[in-house]
Motif scaffolding. Structure first.
Motif, PDB file in Angstrom:
ATOM      1  N   VAL A 190       9.454 -10.722  11.801  1.00 58.10           N
ATOM      2  CA  VAL A 190       8.773  -9.434  11.903  1.00 58.10           C
ATOM      3  C   VAL A 190       7.855  -9.288  10.688  1.00 58.10           C
ATOM      4  O   VAL A 190       8.084  -9.897   9.637  1.00 58.10           O
ATOM      5  N   GLU A 191       6.805  -8.487  10.843  1.00 55.20           N
ATOM      6  CA  GLU A 191       5.894  -8.211   9.731  1.00 55.20           C
ATOM      7  C   GLU A 191       5.780  -6.716   9.527  1.00 55.20           C
ATOM      8  O   GLU A 191       5.739  -5.947  10.482  1.00 55.20           O
ATOM      9  N   VAL A 192       5.743  -6.331   8.259  1.00 50.33           N
ATOM     10  CA  VAL A 192       5.639  -4.921   7.880  1.00 50.33           C
ATOM     11  C   VAL A 192       4.378  -4.763   7.040  1.00 50.33           C
ATOM     12  O   VAL A 192       4.122  -5.539   6.093  1.00 50.33           O
ATOM     13  N   ASP A 193       3.579  -3.761   7.378  1.00 49.22           N
ATOM     14  CA  ASP A 193       2.332  -3.513   6.634  1.00 49.22           C
ATOM     15  C   ASP A 193       2.676  -3.080   5.188  1.00 49.22           C
ATOM     16  O   ASP A 193       3.446  -2.144   4.978  1.00 49.22           O
ATOM     17  N   TYR A 194       2.094  -3.804   4.244  1.00 44.73           N
ATOM     18  CA  TYR A 194       2.359  -3.553   2.817  1.00 44.73           C
ATOM     19  C   TYR A 194       1.106  -3.032   2.106  1.00 44.73           C
ATOM     20  O   TYR A 194       1.049  -2.989   0.895  1.00 44.73           O
ATOM     21  N   ALA A 195       0.084  -2.611   2.848  1.00 46.86           N
ATOM     22  CA  ALA A 195      -1.191  -2.193   2.251  1.00 46.86           C
ATOM     23  C   ALA A 195      -1.018  -0.961   1.364  1.00 46.86           C
ATOM     24  O   ALA A 195      -1.589  -0.871   0.271  1.00 46.86           O
ATOM     25  N   GLN A 196      -0.192  -0.008   1.851  1.00 48.03           N
ATOM     26  CA  GLN A 196       0.003   1.210   1.061  1.00 48.03           C
ATOM     27  C   GLN A 196       0.686   0.903  -0.276  1.00 48.03           C
ATOM     28  O   GLN A 196       0.312   1.420  -1.332  1.00 48.03           O
ATOM     29  N   GLY A 197       1.697   0.036  -0.233  1.00 48.81           N
ATOM     30  CA  GLY A 197       2.368  -0.343  -1.475  1.00 48.81           C
ATOM     31  C   GLY A 197       1.434  -1.076  -2.434  1.00 48.81           C
ATOM     32  O   GLY A 197       1.471  -0.841  -3.656  1.00 48.81           O
ATOM     33  N   ALA A 198       0.580  -1.976  -1.900  1.00 46.78           N
ATOM     34  CA  ALA A 198      -0.365  -2.697  -2.759  1.00 46.78           C
ATOM     35  C   ALA A 198      -1.354  -1.738  -3.398  1.00 46.78           C
ATOM     36  O   ALA A 198      -1.705  -1.869  -4.584  1.00 46.78           O
ATOM     37  N   ARG A 199      -1.825  -0.745  -2.599  1.00 49.22           N
ATOM     38  CA  ARG A 199      -2.755   0.244  -3.171  1.00 49.22           C
ATOM     39  C   ARG A 199      -2.069   1.080  -4.254  1.00 49.22           C
ATOM     40  O   ARG A 199      -2.684   1.437  -5.263  1.00 49.22           O
ATOM     41  N   THR A 200      -0.787   1.375  -4.047  1.00 53.40           N
ATOM     42  CA  THR A 200      -0.057   2.140  -5.049  1.00 53.40           C
ATOM     43  C   THR A 200       0.036   1.367  -6.373  1.00 53.40           C
ATOM     44  O   THR A 200      -0.184   1.923  -7.460  1.00 53.40           O
ATOM     45  N   ILE A 201       0.305   0.063  -6.283  1.00 53.66           N
ATOM     46  CA  ILE A 201       0.414  -0.752  -7.491  1.00 53.66           C
ATOM     47  C   ILE A 201      -0.945  -0.903  -8.162  1.00 53.66           C
ATOM     48  O   ILE A 201      -1.054  -0.821  -9.398  1.00 53.66           O
ATOM     49  N   ASP A 202      -2.010  -1.094  -7.362  1.00 53.15           N
ATOM     50  CA  ASP A 202      -3.355  -1.191  -7.959  1.00 53.15           C
ATOM     51  C   ASP A 202      -3.741   0.103  -8.669  1.00 53.15           C
ATOM     52  O   ASP A 202      -4.312   0.085  -9.773  1.00 53.15           O
ATOM     53  N   GLY A 203      -3.442   1.244  -8.022  1.00 56.46           N
ATOM     54  CA  GLY A 203      -3.740   2.518  -8.674  1.00 56.46           C
ATOM     55  C   GLY A 203      -2.949   2.705  -9.952  1.00 56.46           C
ATOM     56  O   GLY A 203      -3.457   3.236 -10.956  1.00 56.46           O
ATOM     57  N   LEU A 204      -1.705   2.256  -9.920  1.00 57.88           N
ATOM     58  CA  LEU A 204      -0.879   2.360 -11.126  1.00 57.88           C
ATOM     59  C   LEU A 204      -1.449   1.486 -12.246  1.00 57.88           C
ATOM     60  O   LEU A 204      -1.503   1.913 -13.407  1.00 57.88           O
ATOM     61  N   ASP A 205      -1.907   0.275 -11.906  1.00 58.00           N
ATOM     62  CA  ASP A 205      -2.485  -0.609 -12.927  1.00 58.00           C
ATOM     63  C   ASP A 205      -3.735   0.003 -13.544  1.00 58.00           C
ATOM     64  O   ASP A 205      -3.936  -0.059 -14.763  1.00 58.00           O
ATOM     65  N   ASP A 263      -4.270 -11.623   8.212  1.00 62.64           N
ATOM     66  CA  ASP A 263      -5.564 -11.034   8.594  1.00 62.64           C
ATOM     67  C   ASP A 263      -6.112 -10.168   7.457  1.00 62.64           C
ATOM     68  O   ASP A 263      -6.577  -9.043   7.660  1.00 62.64           O
ATOM     69  N   ARG A 264      -6.007 -10.732   6.211  1.00 67.27           N
ATOM     70  CA  ARG A 264      -6.522 -10.077   4.998  1.00 67.27           C
ATOM     71  C   ARG A 264      -5.850  -8.735   4.718  1.00 67.27           C
ATOM     72  O   ARG A 264      -6.423  -7.862   4.087  1.00 67.27           O
ATOM     73  N   THR A 265      -4.651  -8.568   5.232  1.00 71.14           N
ATOM     74  CA  THR A 265      -3.900  -7.338   5.006  1.00 71.14           C
ATOM     75  C   THR A 265      -2.595  -7.691   4.314  1.00 71.14           C
ATOM     76  O   THR A 265      -1.870  -8.598   4.775  1.00 71.14           O
ATOM     77  N   PRO A 266      -2.243  -7.020   3.207  1.00 70.35           N
ATOM     78  CA  PRO A 266      -0.961  -7.301   2.560  1.00 70.35           C
ATOM     79  C   PRO A 266       0.192  -7.044   3.535  1.00 70.35           C
ATOM     80  O   PRO A 266       0.260  -5.991   4.182  1.00 70.35           O
ATOM     81  N   THR A 267       1.078  -8.035   3.639  1.00 74.08           N
ATOM     82  CA  THR A 267       2.148  -7.981   4.636  1.00 74.08           C
ATOM     83  C   THR A 267       3.435  -8.501   4.019  1.00 74.08           C
ATOM     84  O   THR A 267       3.426  -9.431   3.215  1.00 74.08           O
ATOM     85  N   VAL A 268       4.559  -7.877   4.458  1.00 77.53           N
ATOM     86  CA  VAL A 268       5.880  -8.363   4.093  1.00 77.53           C
ATOM     87  C   VAL A 268       6.505  -8.978   5.346  1.00 77.53           C
ATOM     88  O   VAL A 268       6.671  -8.305   6.373  1.00 77.53           O
ATOM     89  N   TRP A 269       6.848 -10.255   5.283  1.00 80.49           N
ATOM     90  CA  TRP A 269       7.458 -10.985   6.393  1.00 80.49           C
ATOM     91  C   TRP A 269       8.966 -11.045   6.197  1.00 80.49           C
ATOM     92  O   TRP A 269       9.452 -11.192   5.087  1.00 80.49           O
ATOM     93  N   ALA A 270       9.667 -10.935   7.298  1.00 77.02           N
ATOM     94  CA  ALA A 270      11.123 -11.174   7.322  1.00 77.02           C
ATOM     95  C   ALA A 270      11.409 -12.084   8.511  1.00 77.02           C
ATOM     96  O   ALA A 270      10.923 -11.852   9.627  1.00 77.02           O
ATOM     97  N   ALA A 271      12.155 -13.145   8.285  1.00 77.35           N
ATOM     98  CA  ALA A 271      12.403 -14.126   9.351  1.00 77.35           C
ATOM     99  C   ALA A 271      13.860 -14.559   9.336  1.00 77.35           C
ATOM    100  O   ALA A 271      14.532 -14.531   8.292  1.00 77.35           O
ATOM    101  N   GLY A 272      14.364 -14.941  10.537  1.00 78.54           N
ATOM    102  CA  GLY A 272      15.732 -15.427  10.693  1.00 78.54           C
ATOM    103  C   GLY A 272      15.778 -16.514  11.756  1.00 78.54           C
ATOM    104  O   GLY A 272      14.796 -16.762  12.475  1.00 78.54           O
ATOM    105  N   PRO A 273      16.923 -17.173  11.949  1.00 75.79           N
ATOM    106  CA  PRO A 273      17.010 -18.255  12.933  1.00 75.79           C
ATOM    107  C   PRO A 273      17.046 -17.733  14.361  1.00 75.79           C
ATOM    108  O   PRO A 273      17.567 -16.664  14.643  1.00 75.79           O
ATOM    109  N   ALA A 274      16.490 -18.511  15.265  1.00 78.80           N
ATOM    110  CA  ALA A 274      16.552 -18.266  16.714  1.00 78.80           C
ATOM    111  C   ALA A 274      16.934 -19.584  17.387  1.00 78.80           C
ATOM    112  O   ALA A 274      16.932 -20.649  16.754  1.00 78.80           O
ATOM    113  N   ASP A 275      17.256 -19.538  18.687  1.00 80.25           N
ATOM    114  CA  ASP A 275      17.681 -20.753  19.378  1.00 80.25           C
ATOM    115  C   ASP A 275      16.522 -21.716  19.563  1.00 80.25           C
ATOM    116  O   ASP A 275      15.357 -21.334  19.491  1.00 80.25           O
TER     117      ASP A 275
END
Length: 438
Positions: free
Chosen positions: A130-145, A111-123
């Motif tokens: 699960v998804e973790v919001d990565y927007a803050q980390g992306a903004r940190t890297i952009d500011g650093l650049d 949904d146009r938001t930087p996201t970190v996905w983690a997935a594993g097997p299920a039956d």
């Protein structure tokens, strides 16, 4: 009928502007390229290190949440927010990995938001993710650049300014050394660089100071040798005048006859050589004074032709009145005409065209060394008689009156041309003929 093809013009090689050949420009380009390369390398290293750290932390959080979600799923509990079975937006590659029985993470957009996905097997051949919001980390890297880019630009600009200042100081000293060298080659033997670094022997000297000191030492040595030679020439000429005067008087008392004529001729030649040496020594000393007066060129040229005692064609295309030393100018033209009559071939033509006066003969032409480097005293070609002093005196007197004297040859060895260009403010004479021949 088709039109004939036009020949293609050859492409001229691409030439850079002249200022790009300067040391300052080359040093500036080198500094800029090196600064840009260094800034790019450091920026990439910092960007990669911070990105790896930020993404690694986000992956750890995602895997931790995946462990909690897996435990809740196995316990039959309800999955928390951001977790689900085959949730929408899960990247296909990560789903295929989880269905295959392995766990993994992936950075993407949901949904146009930087996201970190983690997935594993299920039956049932499904994947729990699960998804973790990565927007803050992306903004940190952009500011650093942006910070890296801005600081790189500032660092490159400051380095260029400091480098240009340092290089300009060096090039200014090099230009001064070059100007002094040109002045010395033009005859100003008093010119010196006087680099401040060469005055203190205990001070460390750079390469420019070494070159400047060597140039000053060379100029001083050359000046000393030339002054010694000039004094020797002047002393010899002065010492010869007295015995030559007595020898001339004694020759006049000899009885008529062929031996007497030979003696008188040699004595006259020796007296002329002595007077020429004295004149050259005065010109070398550069203490000649110019008596300026308004001189009309056509009558002066007529006097030179009459004094030559030979058939010399005089052509006046454009007469002029110039402010110069008439005696010295007459001496210059007389020497040029005498040289043309002695070493050239008839007809000899003296042409006055405003401030430009030419003397041309139809002989074999000037020697190559004379055309390239000017007349040299006591140097002649082959069996040519003379001492090479006439043109040397003409060149020296021309410099005294501020004129320019050049020597060229006509194509295919059909004559020599001496061109005298006088400084003039274009003051035409009153009764000027279109063309006069004598």
């Amino acid at each position: 009928m088709s039109e004939p093809r036009r020949p293609r013009r050859p492409r001229l090689p691409l030439r850079l502007p002249a200022w790009t050949a300067t040391l300052t420009w080359k040093a500036a380009v080198f500094i800029a390229v090196m600064c840009c390369a260094l800034a790019a390398l450091l920026g990439v290293l910092v960007h990669v290190a911070v990105t790896n750290q930020t993404v690694g932390q986000a992956r750890e959080r995602a895997l931790s949440r995946l462990d909690d979600a897996t435990k809740q799923y196995e316990a039959g509990g309800r999955l928390g927010p951001g977790a689900g079975i085959d949730p929408p937006g899960l990247p296909d590659r990560l789903r295929d990995l989880a269905v295959g029985g392995e766990r993994g993470t992936m950075v993407g957009d949901h949904d146009r938001t930087p996201t970190v996905w983690a997935a594993g097997p299920a039956d049932g051949g499904r994947a729990i993710a699960v998804e973790v919001d990565y927007a803050q980390g992306a903004r940190t890297i952009d500011g650093l650049d942006r910070a890296i880019l801005g600081s790189s630009v500032l660092a490159i600009g400051a380095t260029l300014l400091v480098g240009a200042f340092a290089v300009t100081r060096v090039t200014r000293r090099l230009h001064l050394t070059a100007r002094v060298a040109r002045r010395i080659s033009a005859g100003d033997l008093d010119a010196r660089v006087h680099d401040p670094r060469t005055r203190d022997p205990g001070r460390h000297q750079d390469e420019v100071a070494t070159v400047s000191g060597a140039l000053d030492t060379m100029a001083s040595s050359l000046q000393g040798k030339l002054l010694s030679e000039q004094r020797f020439t002047a002393d010899v000429a002065h010492e010869l005048r007295t015995p030559l005067t007595g020898l001339h008087a004694a020759a006049e008392l000899l009885p008529p006859g062929r031996p007497t004529e030979l003696v008188r001729d040699r004595v006259a030649a020796l007296r002329t050589l002595t007077e020429d040496l004295l004149e050259i020594s005065r010109l070398d000393a550069r203490n000649e004074r110019v008596d300026l007066d308004a001189v009309r060129l056509a009558p002066l040229a007529e006097r030179v032709v009459r004094a030559s005692g030979a058939e010399v064609e005089l052509t006046v295309v454009h007469d002029l009145v110039v402010e110069t030393d008439g005696r010295r100018l007459e001496r210059v033209l007389g020497n040029l005409v005498a040289n043309a009559l002695k070493h050239g071939a008839p007809p000899v033509r003296l042409t006055v065209d405003g401030p430009v006066i030419t003397v041309r003969d139809h002989g074999p032409g000037f020697p190559d060394y004379l055309v390239e480097h000017g007349p040299q005293r006591f140097r002649t070609e082959g069996t040519t008689k003379g001492h090479g002093l006439g043109l040397t005196i003409a060149l020296g007197q021309a410099r005294v009156v501020g004129a320019t004297l050049t020597f060229t040859n006509v194509a295919q060895g059909t004559g020599a041309v001496a061109t005298l260009t006088l400084p003039s403010d274009e003051r035409p004479s009153g009764d000027e003929p279109d063309e006069v021949r004598a």
